[in-house]
Design an enzyme around this catalytic site. Structure first.
Site, PDB file in Angstrom:
ATOM      1  N   ASP A 156       1.052   3.983  -3.039  1.00 50.09           N
ATOM      2  CA  ASP A 156       0.576   5.355  -2.838  1.00 50.09           C
ATOM      3  C   ASP A 156       1.672   6.363  -3.179  1.00 50.09           C
ATOM      4  OD1 ASP A 156      -1.582   3.963  -1.907  1.00 50.09           O
ATOM      5  OD2 ASP A 156      -1.423   4.600   0.177  1.00 50.09           O
ATOM      6  N   GLU A 216       0.835  -1.206   0.000  1.00 47.48           N
ATOM      7  CA  GLU A 216       0.000   0.000   0.000  1.00 47.48           C
ATOM      8  C   GLU A 216       0.866   1.250   0.000  1.00 47.48           C
ATOM      9  OE1 GLU A 216      -3.814   0.355   0.416  1.00 47.48           O
ATOM     10  OE2 GLU A 216      -2.862   2.037  -0.601  1.00 47.48           O
ATOM     11  N   SER A 267      -7.455   2.166  -3.597  1.00 46.66           N
ATOM     12  CA  SER A 267      -6.137   2.566  -3.105  1.00 46.66           C
ATOM     13  C   SER A 267      -5.261   3.146  -4.200  1.00 46.66           C
ATOM     14  CB  SER A 267      -5.408   1.338  -2.561  1.00 46.66           C
ATOM     15  OG  SER A 267      -5.839   1.029  -1.286  1.00 46.66           O
TER      16      SER A 267
END
Ligand SMILES: *[C@@H]1O[C@H](CO)[C@@H](O)[C@H](O)[C@H]1NC(C)=O
Ligand SMILES: *[C@@H]1O[C@H](CO)[C@@H](O)[C@H](O)[C@H]1NC(C)=O
Ligand SMILES: *[C@@H]1O[C@H](CO)[C@@H](O)[C@H](O)[C@H]1NC(C)=O
Length: 565
Positions: A290, A286, A484
């Site tokens: 990002d 994640e 996400s």
């Protein structure tokens, strides 16, 4: 004389607490939680109080004045001091609450610059008496996590008007990231940067239908490769939770292959909250995703990784409050803020907590910060695998944040099945979206009647690619999927627009939603796809706003024009 009069006043206020009355109450436990028995009397609780703000309506009016196109004060965002003046508790509130705490022998510590959130530490035995309750240990069975919470608590009637809530008490949050769906490794990835200043739909490589890269996004959304001034004061903040760390090496590998036109060793800043770290030996999917897309899309604008640790003792939901407090404490917070984590469902949190959190988002966006969140990955069920008979809105459904849903494929680009969207049961639809949402509801007709709240704040607001997105993690290339991906992509675009605005001597975009709903033409309207869940096919994406893809996906050139550039 004067002195004794003062003492008398203090003594009188300290005694005037009145009887205890229920302040917040939860009727049933959210699914998965089981009560294990009373919490140990000597266990120390770290509680926080949200005190009444002196003028939250005044702050909202000032924010809407700055955020609404056509207003004489359009984009005149508020200073830190102005926001704090609206947000701080009144002198009366501070006097009454402090006298009560002093009588209980409790010292408090402010958590926010405005002093509207305060922290106290007290043993369970004292808390049980003060709040006429029984703090209990609960287990969240699927994860095995234990929490101390209660089903109801009371406050003295003379204190209650000054306190929004005590936390953690009746909220049972399961904070999760919107777990990206992983697939490693892939074969050869399409490399390269766009050839023209702005990408264009005509140049979208065929490979983008199966693997999304920064070059695909540049072509699909007409994003410029890079701005002339890479040292722009336009900044991006990326939230990190769950001990997920962002790797410098993975970022360099990613940029070297997928953004060969820019320097691959892009430094980023670490902001640590609650003891959060960024150890380089534990890169997380994640965090890597990002950072790679916030930086890869924005062409290397200054980026801050905000790592939220677990030094809160009261459950991960307090990290969501602490990251806001940390952003509010900055004199110049990054103006584009993306979070790819959320709460599974709005209903796990109390109405008072969601309202107080939403007011805190209002404080931050009033300072000119655009706040983006991934909308969730479970379609109308908010999170994957949730059982439901009615649709479950995810959190934050606060009207002061921008919820970003997901699309998939490029030819045509359609709503992603996983894209969470729907309608809040807590917040009413804000005025900026009522006409867009009414249009959708009339096209939808009676489908799913009774499964969702037609008057609620509707989400997502916008969307961006969220499936088969290529990243580097632990040195390997692979693809991931989820909203996400969509939120950092969108925040990179907002960062670029802000950089252009700052270079032109204009104020930044700040609170986005009223401007975006007033300019639906700056999005590619997505009219196919749906978001199944709760044993239904989910909402269909239709012409105009819809609860799968919001207003649509960004068209940078059109957004630039609408921003006055
Ligand atoms: C893109 O992928 C989708 C889904 O796999 C497929 O239906 C569509 O035909 C593809 N488009 C092209 C142009 O290959
Ligand atoms: C779908 O319906 C079945 C049968 O009623 C039920 O067992 C299952 O839990 C439901 N699934 C969801 C996601 O609600
Ligand atoms: C529906 O949403 C409104 C806010 O728009 C809220 O006041 C109401 O309680 C909600 N209804 C239900 C049944 O949750």
């Amino acid at each position: 004389m004067f002195q004794s009069g003062l003492l008398l006043a203090l003594a009188a206020s300290a005694l005037a607490l009145g009887p205890l009355r229920v302040h917040e109450l939860r009727k049933s436990l959210p699914s998965g939680f089981v009560a294990k028995g009373p919490a140990a009397p000597e266990e120390v609780l770290q509680l926080r109080f949200a005190l009444q703000n002196s003028d939250i309506q005044g702050l909202e009016a000032a924010l809407m004045d700055a955020a609404t196109p056509g207003s004489p004060n359009f984009r005149q965002w508020l200073s830190k001091e102005q926001v704090e003046a609206f947000s701080r508790p009144s002198d009366e509130t501070l006097r009454v609450v402090n006298a009560w705490l002093a009588e209980e022998g409790i010292t408090s510590k402010p958590l926010t610059p405005a002093g509207d959130w305060i922290a106290v530490s007290i043993p369970v035995s004292q808390a049980n008496r003060m709040f006429n309750t029984q703090f209990t240990t609960f287990t969240h069975e699927p994860s095995g996590t234990q929490f101390v919470r209660t089903m109801a608590y009371s406050l003295p009637v003379d204190i209650a008007p000054h306190v929004q809530l005590v936390h953690p008490t009746v909220s049972f949050a399961r904070v999760g990231r919107n777990e990206p769906v992983m697939s490693f490794p892939t074969g050869g990835a399409p490399a390269g940067a766009p050839t023209s200043e702005f990408g264009s739909l005509a140049t979208v490589p065929a490979s983008c239908n199966t693997t999304i890269t920064p070059a695909c996004l540049q072509a699909l959304y007409s994003i410029p490769a890079r701005l002339s001034s890479p040292t722009s004061p336009s900044g991006i903040a990326v939230a990190g939770f769950s001990n997920q760390f962002a790797s410098n090496t993975d970022l360099t590998t990613f940029l070297a292959r997928l953004r060969p036109d820019m320097p691959s060793n892009q430094p980023f800043t670490l902001l640590s909250v609650d003891g959060g770290q960024n150890t380089q030996n534990r890169p997380g999917i994640e965090a890597d995703l990002d950072m790679q897309y916030a930086i890869g899309v924005s062409g290397g604008l200054p980026t801050t990784f905000v790592s939220v640790g677990t030094r809160t003792q009261d459950g991960a939901d307090s990290g969501f409050l602490d990251i806001l407090n940390a952003m509010l404490a900055l004199s110049k917070p990054p103006q584009s803020f993306t979070t790819s984590y959320g709460f599974n469902t709005e209903a796990d949190l109390s109405v008072s907590l969601t309202t107080a959190m939403c007011n805190t988002y209002m404080q931050l966006t009033a300072r000119g910060v655009s706040i983006m969140f991934a909308s969730g990955d479970g379609g109308v069920a908010a999170a994957p695998g949730e059982r439901c008979t009615t649709f479950l809105p995810s959190w934050p459904t606060c009207p002061f944040v921008t919820m970003v849903g997901a699309t998939q494929n490029v030819n045509p680009e359609r709503g992603a099945d996983l894209s969470a969207g729907g309608f809040s049961n807590i917040f009413a639809a804000p005025s900026y979206q009522t006409s867009a949402v009414a249009g959708y509801l009339s096209r939808l007709g009676n489908q799913f009647a009774g499964k969702f709240n037609r008057t609620g704040r509707a989400f997502p607001d916008v969307a961006a690619q969220g499936l088969r997105v290529e990243i580097v993690q632990g040195g390997s290339f692979g693809t991931v999927g989820g909203t996400s991906c969509s939120s950092p992509i969108f925040s990179g675009i907002i960062g670029l627009l802000n950089a252009e605005l700052i270079a032109a001597g204009k104020p930044v975009l700040g609170f986005l939603n009223p401007w975006m709903y007033a300019n639906p033409g700056m999005f590619n309207d997505i009219t196919t796809g749906s978001n199944p869940g709760c044993n239904t096919t989910g909402f269909p994406a239709l012409a105009g706003w819809d609860p799968v893809t919001g207003l649509g996906t960004p068209n940078y050139v059109a957004m630039r024009t609408a921003a006055g550039l």
